[in-house]
Scaffold this motif. Structure first.
Motif, mmCIF file in Angstrom:
data_model
loop_
_atom_site.group_PDB
_atom_site.id
_atom_site.type_symbol
_atom_site.label_atom_id
_atom_site.label_comp_id
_atom_site.label_asym_id
_atom_site.label_seq_id
_atom_site.Cartn_x
_atom_site.Cartn_y
_atom_site.Cartn_z
ATOM 1 N N PRO A 109 0.609 -1.399 -0.022
ATOM 2 C CA PRO A 109 0.038 0.169 -0.056
ATOM 3 C C PRO A 109 0.971 1.346 -0.006
ATOM 4 O O PRO A 109 1.837 1.402 0.772
ATOM 5 C CB PRO A 109 -0.736 -0.127 1.381
ATOM 6 N N ILE A 110 0.295 2.028 -0.987
ATOM 7 C CA ILE A 110 1.092 3.621 -0.795
ATOM 8 C C ILE A 110 0.043 4.509 -0.476
ATOM 9 O O ILE A 110 -1.013 4.765 -1.345
ATOM 10 C CB ILE A 110 1.670 3.751 -2.274
ATOM 11 N N ILE A 251 10.710 -1.718 -8.220
ATOM 12 C CA ILE A 251 11.144 -0.286 -8.517
ATOM 13 C C ILE A 251 10.100 0.464 -8.191
ATOM 14 O O ILE A 251 10.264 1.531 -7.687
ATOM 15 C CB ILE A 251 11.541 -0.478 -9.993
ATOM 16 N N LEU A 252 8.830 0.370 -9.060
ATOM 17 C CA LEU A 252 7.726 1.327 -8.671
ATOM 18 C C LEU A 252 7.075 1.495 -7.445
ATOM 19 O O LEU A 252 6.824 2.614 -6.920
ATOM 20 C CB LEU A 252 6.625 1.180 -9.757
ATOM 21 N N SER A 253 7.444 0.316 -6.344
ATOM 22 C CA SER A 253 7.072 0.512 -5.094
ATOM 23 C C SER A 253 8.015 1.525 -4.459
ATOM 24 O O SER A 253 7.476 2.275 -3.421
ATOM 25 C CB SER A 253 6.672 -0.835 -4.335
ATOM 26 N N ASP A 254 9.244 1.483 -4.667
ATOM 27 C CA ASP A 254 10.267 2.660 -3.918
ATOM 28 C C ASP A 254 9.808 4.151 -4.891
ATOM 29 O O ASP A 254 9.710 4.940 -4.077
ATOM 30 C CB ASP A 254 11.453 2.280 -4.312
ATOM 31 N N VAL A 255 9.436 4.126 -6.180
ATOM 32 C CA VAL A 255 8.861 5.429 -6.794
ATOM 33 C C VAL A 255 7.706 5.727 -5.867
ATOM 34 O O VAL A 255 7.625 7.167 -5.627
ATOM 35 C CB VAL A 255 8.520 5.239 -8.031
ATOM 36 N N GLY A 256 6.676 4.983 -5.459
ATOM 37 C CA GLY A 256 5.582 5.254 -4.813
ATOM 38 C C GLY A 256 5.830 5.963 -3.364
ATOM 39 O O GLY A 256 5.252 6.912 -2.894
ATOM 40 N N ILE A 281 9.331 -2.186 3.188
ATOM 41 C CA ILE A 281 9.753 -2.429 2.037
ATOM 42 C C ILE A 281 11.322 -1.991 1.690
ATOM 43 O O ILE A 281 11.855 -2.012 0.762
ATOM 44 C CB ILE A 281 8.874 -1.669 0.756
ATOM 45 N N HIS A 282 11.786 -1.028 2.882
ATOM 46 C CA HIS A 282 13.173 -0.792 2.696
ATOM 47 C C HIS A 282 14.083 -1.753 3.207
ATOM 48 O O HIS A 282 13.737 -2.601 3.732
ATOM 49 C CB HIS A 282 13.258 0.638 3.392
#
Ligand code: IPM
Ligand code: MN
Length: 356
Positions: A109-110, A251-256, A281-282
């Protein structure tokens, strides 16, 4: 007393992991008080374990996590200095746990947290979407398996019909349980891929398109992954649930995460049909370890996701509300790098006090 009792596996992890996990266990126990009992079972795993034993998690521990625990809470793992002979990190558990538990949906979730400063334009409105990252195949099936020598190196990206079908169904199921995208309250699943270039991504999109009509109440939507990266920054309110291959989801979850104020705010669940574990997620930020400076919110919200998974929706909601309140009221503030100015323990304490 007849309170329901849950057996919880706990992997405290490396670097900042132990202090984050300690904060989360304190908050989770307080949140369920009077409603359930959480019995914690520590398991060794990660870089420390790899350095000591030559494997990041023992087979016996994996088996307990798979068959004995109702869910597992995991801290971040890995240390840059602990490497395998092929140069990749030895302490990572992604392949072992996600594959070993067949935890095929990585639910990320973002969601914006009012009161937290972000790099986004102030007029963009709230962000609230979920990335469903396929977790057992795709490019990362090649973890530890690539081939190469000094002149060349190759990894394969593999997708199976079964693997894509089950994660796409999970994404649509999740969208049904939500209330739609913040911008227009439309329930929507976005398929993210590079089907314009790569055959396997075209396969992913084809299967998504086959399944979509089974969910006529959910709008379907498509983005190439590069455009998805653009739109997650430019128009995030459009998104509700996004489903994608493993590597793209990483990748996109870190962008989010960056769009809502940082990785320190982002939880996740690795959820299969029979086992699940929950983690930030980190990474393990070894430079911050043991200093009471890391942001525990990612771990607290991971614990909240775990409580939801156990059917403890009341306590899960209370943790999430308490986290929102400490930020909205200015009780917790983050510095420019996303670290709480009051320290790790103080954040957990302030969240705990607001649970009642
Ligand atoms: C994540 C992490 C892991 C991954 C790493 C640490 C192996 O980045 O969970 O997103 O790539 O899956
Ligand atoms: Mn990642």
């Amino acid at each position: 007393m007849g309170l329901p009792r849950f057996r919880i596996g706990v992997i405290e992890g490396d670097g900042i992991g132990p202090e984050l996990v300690e904060a989360a266990l304190t908050v989770a126990s307080a949140a369920v008080e009077g409603e359930a009992v959480l019995a914690y079972h520590q398991e060794a795993g990660g870089a420390k374990t790899y350095a000591e034993t030559g494997e990041p998690l023992s087979a016996a521990a994996l088996e307990r996590i798979r068959s004995e625990y109702d869910a597992t809470l995991k801290g971040p793992v890995g240390l840059p200095t602990v490497r395998k002979p092929d140069g990749t990190e030895g302490g990572l558990l992604g392949g072992v746990l996600r594959g070993g538990l067949d935890a095929y949906a990585n639910v990320r979730p973002i969601a914006s947290v009012p009161g937290v400063r972000t790099p986004m334009r102030p007029d963009l409105g709230p962000i609230d979407y979920v990335i469903v990252r396929e977790n057992t195949e795709g490019l990362y099936l090649s973890r530890g398996l690539g081939v190469g020598n000094d002149h060349a190196s190759a990894d394969h990206l593999m997708m199976t019909r079964h693997g894509v079908e089950r994660v796409v169904h999970r994404a649509f199921g999740l969208a049904r349980a939500r209330t739609g995208a913040p911008a227009d309250r439309v329930r929507r699943v976005t398929c993210v891929d590079k089907s314009n270039v790569i055959r396997s991504y075209a396969f992913f999109r084809r299967i998504f398109t086959e399944i979509a009509p089974e969910y006529p109440d959910i709008e379907t939507d498509f983005r190439y992954a590069d455009a998805a990266g653009h739109d997650l920054v430019h128009d995030p309110g459009h998104f509700d649930v996004l489903v994608m291959e493993n590597f793209l989801g990483d990748i996109l979850s870190d962008v989010g995460a960056a769009t809502i104020g940082g990785l320190g705010l982002c939880p996740s669940g690795n959820i299969g049909d029979t086992s699940a574990y929950f983690e930030p997620i980190h990474g393990s930020a070894p430079d911050l370890a043991g200093q009471d400076r890391a942001n525990p919110v990612s771990q607290l919200l991971s614990a909240a996701m775990m409580l939801d998974h156990l059917g403890l929706a009341g306590p899960a909601g209370r943790v999430r509300r308490a986290v929102r309140e400490v930020f909205a009221g200015g009780e917790v503030t983050l510095d420019a790098r996303g670290r709480p100015t009051c320290g790790t323990r103080a954040v957990a304490e302030r969240v705990r006090k607001r649970l009642v």
